[in-house]
Design an enzyme around this catalytic site. Structure first.
Site, PDB file in Angstrom:
ATOM      1  N   ARG A  41       0.853  -1.196   0.000  1.00  0.00           N
ATOM      2  CA  ARG A  41       0.000   0.000   0.000  1.00  0.00           C
ATOM      3  C   ARG A  41       0.886   1.242   0.000  1.00  0.00           C
ATOM      4  O   ARG A  41       1.158   1.841   1.019  1.00  0.00           O
ATOM      5  CB  ARG A  41      -0.891  -0.007   1.244  1.00  0.00           C
ATOM      6  CG  ARG A  41      -1.852   1.183   1.334  1.00  0.00           C
ATOM      7  CD  ARG A  41      -2.778   1.032   2.532  1.00  0.00           C
ATOM      8  NE  ARG A  41      -3.672   2.183   2.676  1.00  0.00           N
ATOM      9  CZ  ARG A  41      -3.353   3.301   3.341  1.00  0.00           C
ATOM     10  NH1 ARG A  41      -2.147   3.429   3.934  1.00  0.00           N
ATOM     11  NH2 ARG A  41      -4.223   4.296   3.441  1.00  0.00           N
ATOM     12  N   SER A 113     -13.057  -2.969   0.683  1.00  0.00           N
ATOM     13  CA  SER A 113     -13.336  -2.328   1.977  1.00  0.00           C
ATOM     14  C   SER A 113     -14.838  -2.162   2.135  1.00  0.00           C
ATOM     15  O   SER A 113     -15.526  -1.817   1.185  1.00  0.00           O
ATOM     16  CB  SER A 113     -12.716  -0.925   2.021  1.00  0.00           C
ATOM     17  OG  SER A 113     -11.371  -0.980   1.736  1.00  0.00           O
ATOM     18  N   LYS A 142      -4.254   5.946   8.262  1.00  0.00           N
ATOM     19  CA  LYS A 142      -5.028   6.377   7.087  1.00  0.00           C
ATOM     20  C   LYS A 142      -5.713   7.680   7.476  1.00  0.00           C
ATOM     21  O   LYS A 142      -6.538   7.720   8.398  1.00  0.00           O
ATOM     22  CB  LYS A 142      -6.062   5.302   6.739  1.00  0.00           C
ATOM     23  CG  LYS A 142      -6.972   5.640   5.564  1.00  0.00           C
ATOM     24  CD  LYS A 142      -7.829   4.444   5.206  1.00  0.00           C
ATOM     25  CE  LYS A 142      -9.044   4.829   4.382  1.00  0.00           C
ATOM     26  NZ  LYS A 142      -8.704   5.456   3.090  1.00  0.00           N
TER      27      LYS A 142
HETATM   28  N1  LIG Z   1      -6.406  -0.869   2.358  1.00  0.00           N
HETATM   29  C1  LIG Z   1      -7.346  -1.562   3.052  1.00  0.00           C
HETATM   30  N2  LIG Z   1      -7.148  -2.874   3.338  1.00  0.00           N
HETATM   31  C2  LIG Z   1      -8.101  -3.528   4.040  1.00  0.00           C
HETATM   32  C3  LIG Z   1      -7.909  -4.979   4.367  1.00  0.00           C
HETATM   33  F1  LIG Z   1      -8.996  -5.683   3.978  1.00  0.00           F
HETATM   34  F2  LIG Z   1      -6.819  -5.444   3.760  1.00  0.00           F
HETATM   35  F3  LIG Z   1      -7.758  -5.108   5.676  1.00  0.00           F
HETATM   36  N3  LIG Z   1      -9.252  -2.962   4.458  1.00  0.00           N
HETATM   37  C4  LIG Z   1      -9.472  -1.653   4.185  1.00  0.00           C
HETATM   38  C5  LIG Z   1      -8.517  -0.926   3.485  1.00  0.00           C
HETATM   39  C6  LIG Z   1      -8.785   0.528   3.151  1.00  0.00           C
HETATM   40  O1  LIG Z   1      -8.964   0.579   1.760  1.00  0.00           O
HETATM   41  P1  LIG Z   1      -9.450   1.958   1.114  1.00  0.00           P
HETATM   42  O2  LIG Z   1     -10.710   2.363   1.753  1.00  0.00           O
HETATM   43  O3  LIG Z   1      -9.407   1.804  -0.356  1.00  0.00           O
HETATM   44  O4  LIG Z   1      -8.368   2.987   1.577  1.00  0.00           O
HETATM   45  P2  LIG Z   1      -6.821   2.958   1.190  1.00  0.00           P
HETATM   46  O5  LIG Z   1      -6.761   2.789  -0.300  1.00  0.00           O
HETATM   47  O6  LIG Z   1      -6.349   4.310   1.674  1.00  0.00           O
HETATM   48  O7  LIG Z   1      -6.205   1.805   1.915  1.00  0.00           O
END
Ligand SMILES: Nc1nc(C(F)(F)F)ncc1COP(=O)(O)OP(=O)(O)O
Ligand SMILES: [Mg+2]
Length: 218
Positions: A41, A113, A142
């Site tokens: 990420r 998510s 985040k």
């Molecule tokens: N990255 C993530 N991974 C998980 C996981 F399931 F892996 F735990 N859950 C939630 C997120 C959050 O995803 P998102 O809402 O797109 O925000 P970002 O792109 O900033 O991460």
């Protein structure tokens, strides 16, 4: 691969989450400590872009492949396809999970998510393999996160979908994640509790041993 077992200790990291060690050393320590899946990420302030991001992704993927740890790319579907990642994780504001499935095919992992039962239903109908639900606790990782949700939405989704893979996320540590598992999550996603500590391997081992106490087959 058993996706629920892969979700047990799901480490998420970018180069800007690493406080005390080089990012690849953090990932190596996390793998040695026993993480069960990894999400690349690379985003936010100071994140790598372009060729540097691609090379960092390849380097992380190589470490995961050597250890048979599934490698998931956050948001960037094209990068995932280009390097042959095991899957992608998308949020509510990213590419629609149905389109991601069309691009990736059936044999890749797609995570979505979700913050509500409604979003969970839509993700499952779109063909997600797991959903990430939270934030269970406040998080500083985040910045544009939804309000702290506790475990209510996890519990609600679990009641409607008794077998669907769910991973909890948001401010989780070894001493506070048990309620998320008791609410129905199959595993926990961790960023700073591994990436930002002085000893990532030890922190991971503690999460693994605690998870074994909470889930017998972990
Ligand atoms: N990255 C993530 N991974 C998980 C996981 F399931 F892996 F735990 N859950 C939630 C997120 C959050 O995803 P998102 O809402 O797109 O925000 P970002 O792109 O900033 O991460
Ligand atoms: Mg996203």
């Amino acid at each position: 691969m058993n996706i629920k077992e892969a979700l047990r200790i799901y480490f998420i990291m970018g180069s800007n989450n690493c406080g005390h060690h080089e990012p690849l050393d953090v990932l190596k320590q996390a793998i040695d400590g026993g993480i069960t899946m990894f999400q690349f990420r690379e985003k936010g302030s100071g994140a790598l872009i372009g060729e540097a991001k691609k090379q960092f992704a390849r380097d992380c993927f190589r470490l995961c492949k050597q250890a048979n740890v599934p490698f998931i790319v956050n948001d960037d579907v094209d990068l995932a396809i280009e390097i042959g990642a095991d899957g992608v994780h998308v949020g509510q504001d990213d590419l629609d999970a149905g389109i991601v499935r069309q691009k990736l095919g059936q044999d890749k992992i797609i995570g979505v998510s979700s913050h509500t039962l409604q979003e969970s239903k839509a993700a499952i109908e779109a063909g997600a393999d797991y959903i990430g639900m939270g934030p269970v606790y406040a998080t500083t990782t985040k910045l544009d996160t939804n309000p702290v949700a506790g475990t209510t939405a996890i519990q609600e989704t679990r009641e409607h979908f008794p077998q669907f893979p769910i991973v909890a996320i948001g401010g989780l540590q070894a001493d506070n994640f048990t309620p998320a598992i008791e609410a129905g999550a199959d595993g926990i996603s961790i960023i700073s509790a591994i990436a930002s500590v002085p000893n990532p391997k030890e922190a991971t081992e503690k999460l693994v041993s605690t998870m074994k106490e909470v889930i017998n087959d972990a």
